[in-house]
Design an enzyme around this catalytic site. Structure first.
Site, PDB file in Angstrom:
ATOM      1  N   THR A 104     -38.176  79.096  81.030  1.00 25.53           N
ATOM      2  CA  THR A 104     -36.741  79.242  80.784  1.00 25.53           C
ATOM      3  C   THR A 104     -36.035  79.777  82.022  1.00 25.53           C
ATOM      4  OG1 THR A 104     -35.065  80.277  79.386  1.00 25.53           O
ATOM      5  CG2 THR A 104     -37.019  81.584  79.793  1.00 25.53           C
ATOM      6  N   ASN A 140     -33.046  81.110  81.349  1.00 28.59           N
ATOM      7  CA  ASN A 140     -32.100  81.970  80.653  1.00 28.59           C
ATOM      8  C   ASN A 140     -32.666  83.398  80.631  1.00 28.59           C
ATOM      9  OD1 ASN A 140     -30.983  83.453  78.436  1.00 28.59           O
ATOM     10  ND2 ASN A 140     -30.117  81.565  77.625  1.00 28.59           N
ATOM     11  N   GLY A 158     -31.543  86.109  79.308  1.00 26.72           N
ATOM     12  CA  GLY A 158     -31.472  86.748  77.990  1.00 26.72           C
ATOM     13  C   GLY A 158     -32.708  86.429  77.171  1.00 26.72           C
ATOM     14  N   LYS A 159     -33.080  85.151  77.150  1.00 24.13           N
ATOM     15  CA  LYS A 159     -34.299  84.753  76.438  1.00 24.13           C
ATOM     16  C   LYS A 159     -35.517  85.440  77.057  1.00 24.13           C
ATOM     17  CE  LYS A 159     -33.265  79.885  75.350  1.00 24.13           C
ATOM     18  NZ  LYS A 159     -33.752  78.512  75.572  1.00 24.13           N
ATOM     19  N   ASP A 193     -36.442  76.081  72.826  1.00 20.90           N
ATOM     20  CA  ASP A 193     -35.140  75.429  72.706  1.00 20.90           C
ATOM     21  C   ASP A 193     -34.505  75.985  71.450  1.00 20.90           C
ATOM     22  OD1 ASP A 193     -33.519  73.448  74.225  1.00 20.90           O
ATOM     23  OD2 ASP A 193     -33.260  72.643  72.203  1.00 20.90           O
ATOM     24  N   GLY A 233     -25.222  84.914  74.916  1.00 17.99           N
ATOM     25  CA  GLY A 233     -24.714  83.713  74.245  1.00 17.99           C
ATOM     26  C   GLY A 233     -23.737  84.020  73.117  1.00 17.99           C
ATOM     27  N   LYS A 269     -32.995  93.433  67.654  1.00 19.01           N
ATOM     28  CA  LYS A 269     -32.684  91.984  67.622  1.00 19.01           C
ATOM     29  C   LYS A 269     -33.966  91.189  67.390  1.00 19.01           C
ATOM     30  CE  LYS A 269     -30.910  87.953  69.970  1.00 19.01           C
ATOM     31  NZ  LYS A 269     -30.238  87.292  71.089  1.00 19.01           N
ATOM     32  N   HIS A 274     -34.117  84.624  65.213  1.00 19.36           N
ATOM     33  CA  HIS A 274     -34.832  83.346  65.214  1.00 19.36           C
ATOM     34  C   HIS A 274     -35.970  83.347  66.242  1.00 19.36           C
ATOM     35  CE1 HIS A 274     -31.631  83.614  68.057  1.00 19.36           C
ATOM     36  NE2 HIS A 274     -31.798  82.425  68.588  1.00 19.36           N
TER      37      HIS A 274
HETATM   38  P1  ITT Z   1     -33.364  77.291  79.089  1.00 18.82           P
HETATM   39  O1  ITT Z   1     -33.207  75.833  78.668  1.00 18.82           O
HETATM   40  O2  ITT Z   1     -33.586  77.459  80.555  1.00 18.82           O
HETATM   41  O3  ITT Z   1     -34.381  78.018  78.255  1.00 18.82           O
HETATM   42  P2  ITT Z   1     -30.744  77.512  77.932  1.00 18.82           P
HETATM   43  O4  ITT Z   1     -29.792  78.648  77.726  1.00 18.82           O
HETATM   44  O5  ITT Z   1     -30.168  76.250  78.545  1.00 18.82           O
HETATM   45  O6  ITT Z   1     -31.970  78.039  78.799  1.00 18.82           O
HETATM   46  P3  ITT Z   1     -31.203  76.101  75.455  1.00 18.82           P
HETATM   47  O7  ITT Z   1     -31.015  74.748  76.024  1.00 18.82           O
HETATM   48  O8  ITT Z   1     -32.310  76.325  74.460  1.00 18.82           O
HETATM   49  O9  ITT Z   1     -31.446  77.189  76.568  1.00 18.82           O
HETATM   50  O10 ITT Z   1     -29.830  76.545  74.795  1.00 18.82           O
HETATM   51  C1  ITT Z   1     -29.799  77.669  74.002  1.00 18.82           C
HETATM   52  C2  ITT Z   1     -28.359  78.139  73.855  1.00 18.82           C
HETATM   53  O11 ITT Z   1     -28.162  78.519  72.480  1.00 18.82           O
HETATM   54  C3  ITT Z   1     -28.125  79.369  74.693  1.00 18.82           C
HETATM   55  O12 ITT Z   1     -27.664  79.047  75.981  1.00 18.82           O
HETATM   56  C4  ITT Z   1     -27.102  80.114  73.837  1.00 18.82           C
HETATM   57  O13 ITT Z   1     -25.829  79.574  74.047  1.00 18.82           O
HETATM   58  C5  ITT Z   1     -27.542  79.751  72.421  1.00 18.82           C
HETATM   59  N1  ITT Z   1     -28.516  80.748  71.920  1.00 18.82           N
HETATM   60  C6  ITT Z   1     -29.857  80.555  71.719  1.00 18.82           C
HETATM   61  N2  ITT Z   1     -30.446  81.694  71.319  1.00 18.82           N
HETATM   62  C7  ITT Z   1     -29.467  82.619  71.259  1.00 18.82           C
HETATM   63  C8  ITT Z   1     -29.436  83.975  70.940  1.00 18.82           C
HETATM   64  O14 ITT Z   1     -30.545  84.653  70.644  1.00 18.82           O
HETATM   65  N3  ITT Z   1     -28.267  84.602  70.963  1.00 18.82           N
HETATM   66  C9  ITT Z   1     -27.138  83.963  71.292  1.00 18.82           C
HETATM   67  N4  ITT Z   1     -27.067  82.685  71.652  1.00 18.82           N
HETATM   68  C10 ITT Z   1     -28.227  82.002  71.633  1.00 18.82           C
END
Ligand code: ITT
Length: 191
Positions: free
Chosen positions: A8, A10, A12-13, A70, A151, A173, A178
């Site tokens: 990832t 991201n 935050g993730k 995802d 997010g 959290k 999820h």
């Molecule tokens: P990676 O693909 O690099 O992992 P990404 O942010 O693009 O990062 P996704 O395509 O899975 O990841 O999109 C997930 C989006 O959904 C994320 O950018 C947030 O906008 C939202 N999201 C997912 N989990 C969340 C959470 O725990 N809290 C708030 N928003 C979340």
């Protein structure tokens, strides 16, 4: 288990994964640790397809077991949107702008039920794949609350707690989210 690459970009993730994986004794490498800047194109139409794309790209680049997530926010009154396209909702990538758009789309809608969904794919170099999914039910708040998480967290109300996801301390959290649910299932499947 040997090191796992977190597929990832991201942060935050990645923070949430680290909190759960490190106590489980799993050594985490980020894409940055591995010097990987490329972002694979998410051409899938489901969470599973996109998680696979990310896990495969990270494994191809590192040769290590790779864990991809995802995820997204599915709002009933918006027919499941932003869903798989949560990260690029309305062509926007800034969370504050995405939230503002979503709240505009919700104007005049009756129901506010929504769910965060997470699909995990752990892929091993021998082709073995472990899947797990998690879902967290809630409601869309009329205005953002709290500054934790990332997010869409500030507009996601957890009705039993009376708090938005962004008002929860980070360790809490993971107990309801999820991602926390999916990751615990994944870890149970590994033992
Ligand atoms: P990676 O693909 O690099 O992992 P990404 O942010 O693009 O990062 P996704 O395509 O899975 O990841 O999109 C997930 C989006 O959904 C994320 O950018 C947030 O906008 C939202 N999201 C997912 N989990 C969340 C959470 O725990 N809290 C708030 N928003 C979340």
């Amino acid at each position: 288990m040997q090191a796992v690459v977190l597929a990832t970009h991201n942060n935050g993730k990645a923070r949430e994964f680290a909190r759960l994986l490190e106590p489980a004794g799993i050594q985490i490498k980020t894409l940055a640790d591995c010097g990987i800047a490329e972002v694979p194109e998410e051409t899938g139409t489901t969470f599973l397809e996109n998680a696979r794309i990310k896990a495969q790209a990270a494994m191809k680049a590192t040769g290590l077991p790779s864990l991809a997530d995802d995820s997204g926010l599915c709002v009933d009154a918006l027919d499941g949107a932003p869903g798989v396209w949560s990260a690029v909702y309305g062509g926007l990538t800034d969370p504050a702008e995405q939230i503002a758009l979503l709240l505009r789309q919700m104007e005049g809608k009756a129901g506010r039920r929504a769910a965060f969904v997470c699909q995990l794919v752990l892929l091993y170099p021998d082709g073995r794949e472990v899947l797990a999914e998690g879902r967290c039910e809630g409601e869309i708040l009329p205005t953002p609350r709290g500054d934790g998480g990332f997010g869409y967290d500030p507009i996601f109300l957890l009705p039993e707690k009376g708090l938005s996801m962004a008002e929860l301390p980070p360790e809490e959290k993971n107990t309801v989210s999820h991602r926390g649910i999916a990751l615990r299932k994944l870890l149970e499947g590994l033992t």
